[in-house]
Design an enzyme around this catalytic site. Structure first.
Site, PDB file in Angstrom:
ATOM      1  N   MET A  67     -12.009  -5.159   5.706  1.00  0.00           N
ATOM      2  CA  MET A  67     -11.148  -4.262   6.490  1.00  0.00           C
ATOM      3  C   MET A  67     -10.828  -4.930   7.824  1.00  0.00           C
ATOM      4  O   MET A  67     -11.732  -5.343   8.554  1.00  0.00           O
ATOM      5  CB  MET A  67     -11.844  -2.921   6.747  1.00  0.00           C
ATOM      6  CG  MET A  67     -11.923  -1.998   5.541  1.00  0.00           C
ATOM      7  SD  MET A  67     -10.354  -1.627   4.708  1.00  0.00           S
ATOM      8  CE  MET A  67      -9.348  -0.965   6.043  1.00  0.00           C
ATOM      9  N   GLY A  79       1.012  -1.979   4.281  1.00  0.00           N
ATOM     10  CA  GLY A  79       1.647  -0.665   4.172  1.00  0.00           C
ATOM     11  C   GLY A  79       2.879  -0.586   5.029  1.00  0.00           C
ATOM     12  O   GLY A  79       4.011  -0.745   4.564  1.00  0.00           O
ATOM     13  N   HIS A 120      -8.566   1.578  -3.696  1.00  0.00           N
ATOM     14  CA  HIS A 120      -9.507   1.417  -2.577  1.00  0.00           C
ATOM     15  C   HIS A 120     -10.096   2.787  -2.271  1.00  0.00           C
ATOM     16  O   HIS A 120      -9.414   3.656  -1.735  1.00  0.00           O
ATOM     17  CB  HIS A 120      -8.714   0.841  -1.392  1.00  0.00           C
ATOM     18  CG  HIS A 120      -9.500   0.657  -0.136  1.00  0.00           C
ATOM     19  ND1 HIS A 120      -8.900   0.383   1.078  1.00  0.00           N
ATOM     20  CD2 HIS A 120     -10.836   0.704   0.112  1.00  0.00           C
ATOM     21  CE1 HIS A 120      -9.829   0.261   2.014  1.00  0.00           C
ATOM     22  NE2 HIS A 120     -11.007   0.469   1.453  1.00  0.00           N
ATOM     23  N   ASP A 158      -4.754   3.879  -1.579  1.00  0.00           N
ATOM     24  CA  ASP A 158      -5.814   4.257  -0.639  1.00  0.00           C
ATOM     25  C   ASP A 158      -6.269   5.688  -0.859  1.00  0.00           C
ATOM     26  O   ASP A 158      -5.555   6.636  -0.525  1.00  0.00           O
ATOM     27  CB  ASP A 158      -5.298   4.112   0.802  1.00  0.00           C
ATOM     28  CG  ASP A 158      -5.189   2.665   1.224  1.00  0.00           C
ATOM     29  OD1 ASP A 158      -6.166   1.927   1.034  1.00  0.00           O
ATOM     30  OD2 ASP A 158      -4.123   2.283   1.738  1.00  0.00           O
ATOM     31  N   SER A 187       0.842  -1.199   0.000  1.00  0.00           N
ATOM     32  CA  SER A 187       0.000   0.000   0.000  1.00  0.00           C
ATOM     33  C   SER A 187       0.876   1.247   0.000  1.00  0.00           C
ATOM     34  O   SER A 187       1.664   1.461   0.929  1.00  0.00           O
ATOM     35  CB  SER A 187      -0.891   0.009   1.243  1.00  0.00           C
ATOM     36  OG  SER A 187      -1.507   1.273   1.381  1.00  0.00           O
ATOM     37  N   GLY A 229      -2.768   4.100   8.242  1.00  0.00           N
ATOM     38  CA  GLY A 229      -1.888   2.945   8.246  1.00  0.00           C
ATOM     39  C   GLY A 229      -1.358   2.728   9.659  1.00  0.00           C
ATOM     40  O   GLY A 229      -1.540   3.570  10.541  1.00  0.00           O
ATOM     41  N   ASP A 246      -7.087  -6.017   4.619  1.00  0.00           N
ATOM     42  CA  ASP A 246      -6.422  -4.711   4.597  1.00  0.00           C
ATOM     43  C   ASP A 246      -6.395  -4.123   5.996  1.00  0.00           C
ATOM     44  O   ASP A 246      -7.446  -3.835   6.569  1.00  0.00           O
ATOM     45  CB  ASP A 246      -7.207  -3.800   3.629  1.00  0.00           C
ATOM     46  CG  ASP A 246      -6.555  -2.444   3.424  1.00  0.00           C
ATOM     47  OD1 ASP A 246      -5.489  -2.191   4.002  1.00  0.00           O
ATOM     48  OD2 ASP A 246      -7.136  -1.637   2.667  1.00  0.00           O
ATOM     49  N   GLY A 247      -5.175  -3.946   6.501  1.00  0.00           N
ATOM     50  CA  GLY A 247      -5.001  -3.307   7.799  1.00  0.00           C
ATOM     51  C   GLY A 247      -4.285  -4.199   8.793  1.00  0.00           C
ATOM     52  O   GLY A 247      -4.772  -5.281   9.111  1.00  0.00           O
ATOM     53  N   MET A 295     -12.048   5.104  -0.223  1.00  0.00           N
ATOM     54  CA  MET A 295     -12.673   5.394   1.072  1.00  0.00           C
ATOM     55  C   MET A 295     -13.224   6.805   0.972  1.00  0.00           C
ATOM     56  O   MET A 295     -12.664   7.770   1.496  1.00  0.00           O
ATOM     57  CB  MET A 295     -11.622   5.259   2.192  1.00  0.00           C
ATOM     58  CG  MET A 295     -11.279   3.813   2.511  1.00  0.00           C
ATOM     59  SD  MET A 295      -9.714   3.647   3.377  1.00  0.00           S
ATOM     60  CE  MET A 295      -8.601   3.650   1.984  1.00  0.00           C
ATOM     61  N   HIS A 342      -1.512  -1.341  -4.085  1.00  0.00           N
ATOM     62  CA  HIS A 342      -2.750  -0.866  -3.445  1.00  0.00           C
ATOM     63  C   HIS A 342      -2.683   0.655  -3.236  1.00  0.00           C
ATOM     64  O   HIS A 342      -1.706   1.177  -2.692  1.00  0.00           O
ATOM     65  CB  HIS A 342      -2.889  -1.584  -2.103  1.00  0.00           C
ATOM     66  CG  HIS A 342      -4.191  -1.364  -1.403  1.00  0.00           C
ATOM     67  ND1 HIS A 342      -5.349  -2.028  -1.742  1.00  0.00           N
ATOM     68  CD2 HIS A 342      -4.526  -0.557  -0.362  1.00  0.00           C
ATOM     69  CE1 HIS A 342      -6.337  -1.644  -0.939  1.00  0.00           C
ATOM     70  NE2 HIS A 342      -5.858  -0.738  -0.094  1.00  0.00           N
ATOM     71  N   MET A 362      -8.655   8.632   0.213  1.00  0.00           N
ATOM     72  CA  MET A 362      -9.459   9.058   1.382  1.00  0.00           C
ATOM     73  C   MET A 362      -9.870  10.509   1.210  1.00  0.00           C
ATOM     74  O   MET A 362      -9.075  11.339   0.759  1.00  0.00           O
ATOM     75  CB  MET A 362      -8.621   8.921   2.658  1.00  0.00           C
ATOM     76  CG  MET A 362      -8.053   7.535   2.875  1.00  0.00           C
ATOM     77  SD  MET A 362      -7.257   7.426   4.478  1.00  0.00           S
ATOM     78  CE  MET A 362      -6.472   5.806   4.348  1.00  0.00           C
TER      79      MET A 362
HETATM   80  C1  DX5 Z   1      -6.217   1.851   5.953  1.00  0.00           C
HETATM   81  C2  DX5 Z   1      -5.871   1.531   4.511  1.00  0.00           C
HETATM   82  C3  DX5 Z   1      -4.807   0.512   4.375  1.00  0.00           C
HETATM   83  C4  DX5 Z   1      -3.456   0.903   4.922  1.00  0.00           C
HETATM   84  C5  DX5 Z   1      -2.906  -0.316   5.582  1.00  0.00           C
HETATM   85  O1  DX5 Z   1      -7.379   2.624   5.986  1.00  0.00           O
HETATM   86  O2  DX5 Z   1      -7.015   1.076   3.804  1.00  0.00           O
HETATM   87  O3  DX5 Z   1      -4.669   0.084   3.022  1.00  0.00           O
HETATM   88  O4  DX5 Z   1      -2.542   1.337   3.959  1.00  0.00           O
HETATM   89  O5  DX5 Z   1      -1.771   0.035   6.273  1.00  0.00           O
HETATM   90  P1  DX5 Z   1      -1.051  -0.957   7.285  1.00  0.00           P
HETATM   91  O6  DX5 Z   1      -0.614  -2.150   6.491  1.00  0.00           O
HETATM   92  O7  DX5 Z   1       0.090  -0.132   7.795  1.00  0.00           O
HETATM   93  O8  DX5 Z   1      -2.052  -1.308   8.349  1.00  0.00           O
HETATM   94 ZN    ZN Z   2      -6.725   0.100   1.675  1.00  0.00          ZN
END
Ligand code: DX5
Ligand code: ZN
Length: 222
Positions: A140, A200, A69, A38, A12, A147, A178-179, A71, A36, A40
């Site tokens: 999720m 990530g 993704h 993200d 990510s 992250g 994811d997460g 969000m 990936h 937001m």
């Molecule tokens: C969180 C994101 C993830 C994020 C994951 O809202 O959707 O994709 O990058 O990060 P890590 O792997 O650090 O939890």
């Molecule tokens: Zn994500």
């Protein structure tokens, strides 16, 4: 586009150093990994990241499957833009899409693969009716927005339900988590039935990102 066969790690870029994005993304192997992204909007989640311009930059830097993704509220208004920017997979949140089936259809009409995601507080039953309309279900495993959070093991039950539903209905959508994914949590999610593993911090904040990515691939293999 052709995609590697699962299991797949999806680094990510949220945790990458954007001032050296080309170097950061050079560790991604299109034959094995996805990338990936993200998105937001500071409405659907309390954080603001990037839009189609950065996705287009990532697209230029890798031939790997670009997994976007969203969000964000009203994702349907931006699907075409993200597809034009180079998204191969576009995932929307069920909590943001009252007309879920229509939005998934809209994604597929652009030629992208259609993904649906659910937040930790949303039960699996909410997405169950849409399984036949999906290329990917993104479970999720943290509250979306940031992250570096801790994996929520209770989300594994949703992964198991998705895997069971897939078999029972003879479907072939991929299950993505994811997460909070690192070697140990990836193994747990793999055992529960996950196919794609977003990571990530475990990759881009590691001392040796290429090695961390290789270790994650090894953790889910076999
Ligand atoms: C969180 C994101 C993830 C994020 C994951 O809202 O959707 O994709 O990058 O990060 P890590 O792997 O650090 O939890
Ligand atoms: Zn994500």
């Amino acid at each position: 586009m052709s995609t590697p066969s699962p299991p797949i790690v999806a680094p990510s870029i949220l945790s990458a150093d954007f001032s050296r994005l080309a170097e950061e993304l050079s560790i991604v192997d299109p034959a094995q990994d996805w990338l990936h992204c993200d998105v937001m909007d500071n409405h659907f989640v309390p954080n603001l990241t990037f839009g189609p311009i950065v996705v287009a930059a990532a697209r230029k830097l890798t031939s790997a499957c670009v997994d976007v993704h969203l969000m964000m509220e009203r994702p349907w208004a931006m699907i075409d833009e993200f597809r034009k920017a180079g998204a191969d997979v576009v995932t929307v949140h069920i909590e943001a899409c009252p007309q879920t089936r229509e939005v998934l259809r809209q994604v597929r009409a652009t030629g992208a693969k259609a993904g649906l995601s659910l937040k930790p507080g949303t039960p699996f039953a909410a997405v169950a009716p849409y399984l036949p309309d999906l290329d990917l279900l993104l479970v999720m495993t943290v509250e979306p927005g940031f992250g570096g959070q801790a994996f929520m093991p209770e989300m594994l039950e949703k992964v198991r339900s998705a895997a069971t539903g897939r078999t029972r209905l003879q479907l072939d959508f991929l299950i993505e988590v994811d997460g909070g994914i690192h070697e140990e949590t990836a193994r747990l999610a793999r055992a529960a039935g996950a196919d794609v593993f977003v990571a990530g911090n475990a990759i881009f904040r590691a001392a040796h990102p290429a090695q961390a990515l290789a270790s994650l691939r090894a953790a889910i293999a076999g």
